[in-house]
Structures are given as C-alpha cells and as structure tokens.
Design an enzyme around this catalytic site. Structure first.
Site, PDB file in Angstrom:
ATOM      1  N   VAL A 138     -12.078  10.688 -76.604  1.00  0.00           N
ATOM      2  CA  VAL A 138     -12.683   9.947 -77.395  1.00  0.00           C
ATOM      3  C   VAL A 138     -13.795  11.185 -77.989  1.00  0.00           C
ATOM      4  O   VAL A 138     -14.805  10.980 -77.206  1.00  0.00           O
ATOM      5  CB  VAL A 138     -13.442   8.509 -76.909  1.00  0.00           C
ATOM      6  CG1 VAL A 138     -14.122   7.888 -77.855  1.00  0.00           C
ATOM      7  CG2 VAL A 138     -12.285   7.767 -76.425  1.00  0.00           C
ATOM      8  N   PRO A 139     -13.644  11.761 -79.170  1.00  0.00           N
ATOM      9  CA  PRO A 139     -14.305  12.706 -79.477  1.00  0.00           C
ATOM     10  C   PRO A 139     -15.806  12.448 -79.989  1.00  0.00           C
ATOM     11  O   PRO A 139     -16.066  12.460 -81.223  1.00  0.00           O
ATOM     12  CB  PRO A 139     -13.585  13.335 -80.670  1.00  0.00           C
ATOM     13  CG  PRO A 139     -12.907  12.172 -81.214  1.00  0.00           C
ATOM     14  CD  PRO A 139     -12.735  11.217 -80.087  1.00  0.00           C
ATOM     15  N   CYS A 140     -16.680  12.014 -78.952  1.00  0.00           N
ATOM     16  CA  CYS A 140     -18.289  11.941 -79.356  1.00  0.00           C
ATOM     17  C   CYS A 140     -18.901  12.969 -79.753  1.00  0.00           C
ATOM     18  O   CYS A 140     -19.848  12.892 -80.651  1.00  0.00           O
ATOM     19  CB  CYS A 140     -18.923  11.126 -78.127  1.00  0.00           C
ATOM     20  SG  CYS A 140     -18.395  11.978 -76.664  1.00  0.00           S
ATOM     21  N   HIS A 141     -18.115  14.164 -79.738  1.00  0.00           N
ATOM     22  CA  HIS A 141     -18.855  15.495 -80.248  1.00  0.00           C
ATOM     23  C   HIS A 141     -18.763  15.341 -81.764  1.00  0.00           C
ATOM     24  O   HIS A 141     -19.351  16.344 -82.325  1.00  0.00           O
ATOM     25  CB  HIS A 141     -18.249  16.600 -79.630  1.00  0.00           C
ATOM     26  CG  HIS A 141     -16.820  16.872 -79.804  1.00  0.00           C
ATOM     27  ND1 HIS A 141     -15.782  16.122 -78.950  1.00  0.00           N
ATOM     28  CD2 HIS A 141     -16.093  17.722 -80.783  1.00  0.00           C
ATOM     29  CE1 HIS A 141     -14.791  16.443 -79.731  1.00  0.00           C
ATOM     30  NE2 HIS A 141     -14.754  17.260 -80.367  1.00  0.00           N
TER      31      HIS A 141
END
Length: 198
Positions: A138-141
C-alpha cells in the site's frame, strides 16, 4: 475459523524486514526496526499465534519483490492480495485508492482524499496511512504533502527513505529532477542509522 498465520524475517539492502501472511493473503509488512528494537517481537505482538515459516508461492514473490525494491529496482505490487478482514471501511477505501497510484506517480494527501470521496479530508487520509500495515504494497510513500513537502514516512531514514523510494520509481512532479532525487549513499546512510518518521 481461524486462519493459519505465518511470518518470515529476511535481509534487504536497508536491513532486516518481515512479512506475515495467512490463508487469505498478506497481513503485514515490517520495515527494519529502530536500533535495539526486536522485529520478531513486533511481528508477534500483532500476530501472537503466528509461526516462523519459509515463504512459498505468492509470499515468496512478495519477499523477493520487497528486497528488489529497496535495492533500487522499480516493482509493482498491484497483484498482491491483502487480508483486510479487520480493517475499518474508511481505511479500506484509502488503501484501495493508494494502491491505484502507479509507480512513478504521486498524489497529495488532498488529492487522495478527493479520490476516496464522501467528504474525506487530507488529515483523515494521513491518519489512515499512518495505520497502514502494508508499507510499499500500500504505497504510502507515493502520497506527498502539497507544495514541495514530502509528508511523513515511518521507515529507517524517514523522509530520506521516502524520497529515495520515489527516485527508484522515477517519480517526478514536473518531469525534471526535483526533491524526490536522493543519492544512494544518502539513502544507505540514513537506513543504516535506523532513523524513523511519520
């Protein structure tokens, strides 16, 4: 019926990481712990009945892909199945919207809130991402602050790591080298220092 729950610790370019999974899918990812912290204990705190096991099949591919990503290779996790059974409906919507952001692209917290809809705010989205159990998948970056800010990131190196991940993926706001670019040496130095943010 309770799902069989397993975990594994594995070495990466930024230190030891961990993943946990059950019969449904991936239940968590842990990036390297702060210096002196016990990563195995952190995994077992969230999944006390989990047992150590070698990853096979889809989980082996996840472990390999995570190691490749932090070593500098762009990776797409779109096909990874998550076990969202105990995740709040709002967080599910946020994570679904975040996973739709392709490598090399970013959204602001406000942009993501607009995609989540139903009156979601940038602040609520930020809090939801702070609860994200699946960093990188889950690419919160890929969610950044408005203006030229990066926003927070919980990982060794904090925003330096976030910037480096975005550079690995070739992310640009305007097409030219920008604040997402960070030399590998800076990323490695920050990772080895086990700093954290977000």
């Amino acid at each position: 019926m309770a799902q069989a729950h397993s975990y594994t610790l594995f070495a990466t370019a930024i230190g030891t990481c961990a993943v946990a999974w059950n019969d449904i899918g991936l239940t968590g990812i842990w990036l390297p712990a702060a210096e002196g912290a016990d990563l195995r204990r952190q995994v077992l705190r969230r999944a006390p009945r989990a047992h150590a096991a070698p990853p096979v099949g889809a989980m082996a591919h996840v472990v390999e892909a995570l190691a490749r990503l932090v070593a500098g290779e762009s990776v797409d996790f779109a096909g990874v199945v998550l076990d969202l059974a105990d995740v709040e409906p709002f967080d599910r919507r946020v994570y679904r919207a975040a996973r739709a952001i392709a490598p090399g692209h970013v959204l602001t917290y406000g942009d993501l809130a607009a995609r989540v809809g139903d009156g979601a705010t940038a602040r609520e989205v930020g809090r939801s991402l702070g609860r994200n159990r699946w960093p990188l998948v889950v690419p919160c970056h890929r969610i950044v602050a408005s203006g030229n800010g990066l926003g927070g990131f919980s990982a060794p190196g904090g925003t330096v790591t976030k910037r480096r991940l975005l550079a690995i993926e070739g992310a640009r706001r305007g097409g030219a080298p920008d604040l997402f670019d960070a030399p590998v040496s800076e990323f490695t130095r920050a990772a080895s220092g086990r700093e954290s943010g977000h």
